[in-house]
Write a protein that holds these residues in place. Sequence first.
Motif, PDB file in Angstrom:
ATOM      1  N   LEU A 404     -33.881  -4.232  -3.469  1.00 52.04           N
ATOM      2  CA  LEU A 404     -33.047  -3.659  -2.417  1.00 52.04           C
ATOM      3  C   LEU A 404     -32.087  -2.610  -2.975  1.00 52.04           C
ATOM      4  N   ARG A 405     -31.802  -2.703  -4.254  1.00 50.57           N
ATOM      5  CA  ARG A 405     -30.845  -1.781  -4.864  1.00 50.57           C
ATOM      6  C   ARG A 405     -31.503  -0.501  -5.393  1.00 50.57           C
ATOM      7  N   THR A 406     -32.827  -0.491  -5.552  1.00 52.02           N
ATOM      8  CA  THR A 406     -33.498   0.624  -6.219  1.00 52.02           C
ATOM      9  C   THR A 406     -33.282   1.952  -5.506  1.00 52.02           C
ATOM     10  N   LEU A 407     -33.472   1.997  -4.182  1.00 56.31           N
ATOM     11  CA  LEU A 407     -33.361   3.264  -3.463  1.00 56.31           C
ATOM     12  C   LEU A 407     -31.970   3.875  -3.591  1.00 56.31           C
ATOM     13  N   PRO A 408     -30.901   3.102  -3.332  1.00 50.79           N
ATOM     14  CA  PRO A 408     -29.572   3.690  -3.543  1.00 50.79           C
ATOM     15  C   PRO A 408     -29.278   4.026  -5.010  1.00 50.79           C
ATOM     16  N   SER A 409     -29.902   3.284  -5.927  1.00 52.74           N
ATOM     17  CA  SER A 409     -29.712   3.600  -7.346  1.00 52.74           C
ATOM     18  C   SER A 409     -30.352   4.939  -7.687  1.00 52.74           C
ATOM     19  N   LEU A 410     -31.536   5.188  -7.131  1.00 52.88           N
ATOM     20  CA  LEU A 410     -32.193   6.475  -7.354  1.00 52.88           C
ATOM     21  C   LEU A 410     -31.350   7.621  -6.812  1.00 52.88           C
ATOM     22  N   ALA A 411     -30.608   7.371  -5.754  1.00 49.46           N
ATOM     23  CA  ALA A 411     -29.768   8.421  -5.161  1.00 49.46           C
ATOM     24  C   ALA A 411     -28.737   8.943  -6.146  1.00 49.46           C
ATOM     25  N   ILE A 412     -28.371   8.114  -7.130  1.00 54.80           N
ATOM     26  CA  ILE A 412     -27.378   8.550  -8.115  1.00 54.80           C
ATOM     27  C   ILE A 412     -28.006   8.674  -9.511  1.00 54.80           C
ATOM     28  N   GLY A 413     -29.338   8.715  -9.549  1.00 53.73           N
ATOM     29  CA  GLY A 413     -30.025   8.950 -10.827  1.00 53.73           C
ATOM     30  C   GLY A 413     -30.130   7.758 -11.730  1.00 53.73           C
ATOM     31  N   GLN A 414     -30.141   6.542 -11.155  1.00 56.73           N
ATOM     32  CA  GLN A 414     -30.339   5.327 -11.928  1.00 56.73           C
ATOM     33  C   GLN A 414     -31.679   4.690 -11.542  1.00 56.73           C
ATOM     34  N   GLU A 415     -32.107   3.706 -12.342  1.00 53.00           N
ATOM     35  CA  GLU A 415     -33.398   3.026 -12.165  1.00 53.00           C
ATOM     36  C   GLU A 415     -34.575   4.002 -12.229  1.00 53.00           C
ATOM     37  N   ILE A 416     -34.391   5.090 -12.928  1.00 53.29           N
ATOM     38  CA  ILE A 416     -35.444   6.044 -13.252  1.00 53.29           C
ATOM     39  C   ILE A 416     -35.094   6.624 -14.611  1.00 53.29           C
ATOM     40  N   ALA A 417     -36.094   6.867 -15.418  1.00 56.09           N
ATOM     41  CA  ALA A 417     -35.864   7.493 -16.721  1.00 56.09           C
ATOM     42  C   ALA A 417     -36.778   8.710 -16.850  1.00 56.09           C
ATOM     43  N   VAL A 418     -36.190   9.827 -17.234  1.00 58.29           N
ATOM     44  CA  VAL A 418     -36.936  11.083 -17.335  1.00 58.29           C
ATOM     45  C   VAL A 418     -36.711  11.672 -18.721  1.00 58.29           C
ATOM     46  N   THR A 419     -37.679  12.444 -19.191  1.00 54.60           N
ATOM     47  CA  THR A 419     -37.462  13.175 -20.434  1.00 54.60           C
ATOM     48  C   THR A 419     -36.699  14.464 -20.114  1.00 54.60           C
ATOM     49  N   PRO A 420     -35.972  15.016 -21.075  1.00 52.51           N
ATOM     50  CA  PRO A 420     -35.312  16.299 -20.830  1.00 52.51           C
ATOM     51  C   PRO A 420     -36.275  17.368 -20.327  1.00 52.51           C
ATOM     52  N   LEU A 421     -37.492  17.395 -20.862  1.00 52.68           N
ATOM     53  CA  LEU A 421     -38.457  18.410 -20.432  1.00 52.68           C
ATOM     54  C   LEU A 421     -38.886  18.194 -18.988  1.00 52.68           C
ATOM     55  N   GLN A 422     -39.071  16.947 -18.569  1.00 55.73           N
ATOM     56  CA  GLN A 422     -39.441  16.674 -17.178  1.00 55.73           C
ATOM     57  C   GLN A 422     -38.380  17.202 -16.219  1.00 55.73           C
ATOM     58  N   LEU A 423     -37.114  16.940 -16.527  1.00 50.97           N
ATOM     59  CA  LEU A 423     -36.041  17.378 -15.638  1.00 50.97           C
ATOM     60  C   LEU A 423     -35.953  18.891 -15.592  1.00 50.97           C
ATOM     61  N   LEU A 424     -36.024  19.546 -16.739  1.00 53.56           N
ATOM     62  CA  LEU A 424     -35.950  21.006 -16.770  1.00 53.56           C
ATOM     63  C   LEU A 424     -37.126  21.624 -16.016  1.00 53.56           C
ATOM     64  N   THR A 425     -38.312  21.064 -16.176  1.00 55.57           N
ATOM     65  CA  THR A 425     -39.489  21.591 -15.484  1.00 55.57           C
ATOM     66  C   THR A 425     -39.354  21.437 -13.981  1.00 55.57           C
ATOM     67  N   ALA A 426     -38.808  20.305 -13.514  1.00 58.81           N
ATOM     68  CA  ALA A 426     -38.624  20.077 -12.075  1.00 58.81           C
ATOM     69  C   ALA A 426     -37.635  21.072 -11.474  1.00 58.81           C
ATOM     70  N   VAL A 427     -36.511  21.289 -12.143  1.00 58.82           N
ATOM     71  CA  VAL A 427     -35.504  22.220 -11.631  1.00 58.82           C
ATOM     72  C   VAL A 427     -36.023  23.655 -11.716  1.00 58.82           C
ATOM     73  N   SER A 428     -36.848  23.941 -12.708  1.00 60.41           N
ATOM     74  CA  SER A 428     -37.434  25.280 -12.821  1.00 60.41           C
ATOM     75  C   SER A 428     -38.349  25.585 -11.642  1.00 60.41           C
ATOM     76  N   ALA A 429     -38.927  24.549 -11.021  1.00 57.06           N
ATOM     77  CA  ALA A 429     -39.758  24.770  -9.831  1.00 57.06           C
ATOM     78  C   ALA A 429     -38.918  25.337  -8.686  1.00 57.06           C
ATOM     79  N   ILE A 430     -37.681  24.906  -8.587  1.00 56.50           N
ATOM     80  CA  ILE A 430     -36.786  25.459  -7.559  1.00 56.50           C
ATOM     81  C   ILE A 430     -36.461  26.913  -7.887  1.00 56.50           C
ATOM     82  N   ALA A 431     -36.286  27.219  -9.156  1.00 57.01           N
ATOM     83  CA  ALA A 431     -36.029  28.600  -9.565  1.00 57.01           C
ATOM     84  C   ALA A 431     -37.252  29.484  -9.351  1.00 57.01           C
TER      85      ALA A 431
END
Length: 594
Positions: A404-431
């Motif tokens: 029950l806590r997972t969805l609100p945790s994801l809203a603040i960037g918890q209960e998920i782990a990403v590599t620095p490259l994954q995050l940069l690549t995702a934000v680069s898609a917006i750019a």
Amino acid sequence: MTMNGSFMKKDSKSAGERTGRRAFIGLCFLFGFVILFLRFGYLQVLQAETMKLKARQQYEKPVTLASNRGAIVDRQGKPLALNLDVSSVYATPSAIDDPAGVARQLTRVLGVPRESLERRLRAKRDFVWVQRKIEDAQVKRLIDLDLPGVDILVESRRFYPQGTLLAHVLGFAGIDSQGLEGLENGYDEHLRGQARQVVLQQDALGRIIIPESRRKPQALSGHAISLTIDEVIQYIAEQALDQAVKATKARGGAVLVMAPKTGQMLAWALRPTFDPNHIPQASPEQWRNRGVTDPYEPGSTLKVVLAAAALELNRVKPDTLLYAGDGEIPISGTVIHDHEKAGWVTFREAVQRSSNVAFVKMTWDLGKEQVYQFLRTFGFGEKTGIDLPGESIGILSRPDQWSLRTLPSLAIGQEIAVTPLQLLTAVSAIANEGWLMRPFLVREISDYQGRSVREHVPHIRRRPISAETAKTVTDLLVNVVEQGTGKRAAVPGYRVAGKTGTAQKIDPETGTYSSTKLVGSFVGFVPAEDPRLSILVVIDEPQGPAWGGVVAAPVFRKVAEQTLRYLSVAPGDESRGAALRSRPAPDGYQPNWE
């Protein structure tokens, strides 16, 4: 008369016997000569090649040496990894009368354990290595000693002229020219040349003699590799990261720079680091490439993706009102807080303030299936496909495994782990108007004659959001830098789009979130109108203030400002040209690659 006749009969008999013996001996000799002749013919005709080989083996000793690896250069052709001629010491045990004495003298020069060296020198072999790839000073001392049965061969050793610069990406090669880490390992098949073989000659006593012409054998080098990395931008990123880690007394950090429209990596700086020229002094903890191997909880930087999902699904508009209340919201027995009370806010203000409460309510409205689908579409939970070994997929569990806590945790960037490259690549898609690219490091592979063997081109993975949504998210992120938590990332004369993040780390002893071990980060792109650079800054466990807007945003500004100037992107310039142009390096940059 009778007596004389008797004597004559005996003489005739003796003569006959002698003639028979001579005939028999002659036949034996003839038979022997026939056998020798046949044997000689057999060896000279039918076994000619075999006998030649055996003869050569009596006076020649082939030794296989490591090949010359291909060079690795940056996008401007500046060398990052090349080869040097170095000396290796070998011995001929059969030519050493005093193995103990020779071992004792070699130990003083080379530092090799005497017992194991003496065992090698007593071996019943024609050739043994004493020590590979030694220093010039050691060579001089050995020459002065002139030890019997000890000699030197020239081999090739990998050399990294910039030392620690780009060390985690380059990796390193082993003593036998095999790639062990980084690109050296990932592209080993291309970089490694053909193995060299030098033929050593032996004298009648079995002692090794090296003709001068064979002391430095020729061999075909491996393929050369040209990277997307720019050495100057790499220097800018590493210098800025070093200053930030030192100022905040952080455990470590990362600065990754990408060209968002192509996926080309321009810089890749990690701390702690190591010198690939001195691997024995380094540890796996230092040379591990955390940019792809170590996922972490991204905190509020993940809100960029969640905002894009809500806008793409038309659940919110920039002016949609959300109630953030008094800055806290109860979730499954715990409370999620904002750093200040907000009341009613527009979605634009929620992004600007990085309101946890507003984003929890927004993700509730989206639902777990939609949130999960957009996270996957933006590349989380899968490899980016970069040409580096050891990439992690991160951690993103399926919705049927959520609490029950997972969805609100994801809203603040918890209960998920990403590599620095994954995050940069995702934000680069917006750019990049919604297009998700595959990041890459190698531009071209060339053979030893400079002919192109393979050229890497930009590759589109998919399109998570529309160009219209990407533009709206960009405007929201520009507002974060101009009015919100990312003010310290602002670069005078340019519109910067970005998002701050501050995440708690799990305490391994308690299994709960730590209040002292934090990660401050900032991710963004510039110029916002037509991005040339997307940059991620992560500062791991800074001491004192750990807010991403305080410890990471200034690093973004420093890297972006110097790099834009280096690339001659004028303030206010929408930089329509896609090609990267280089200009004079920043102050303090002193390459030593000559």
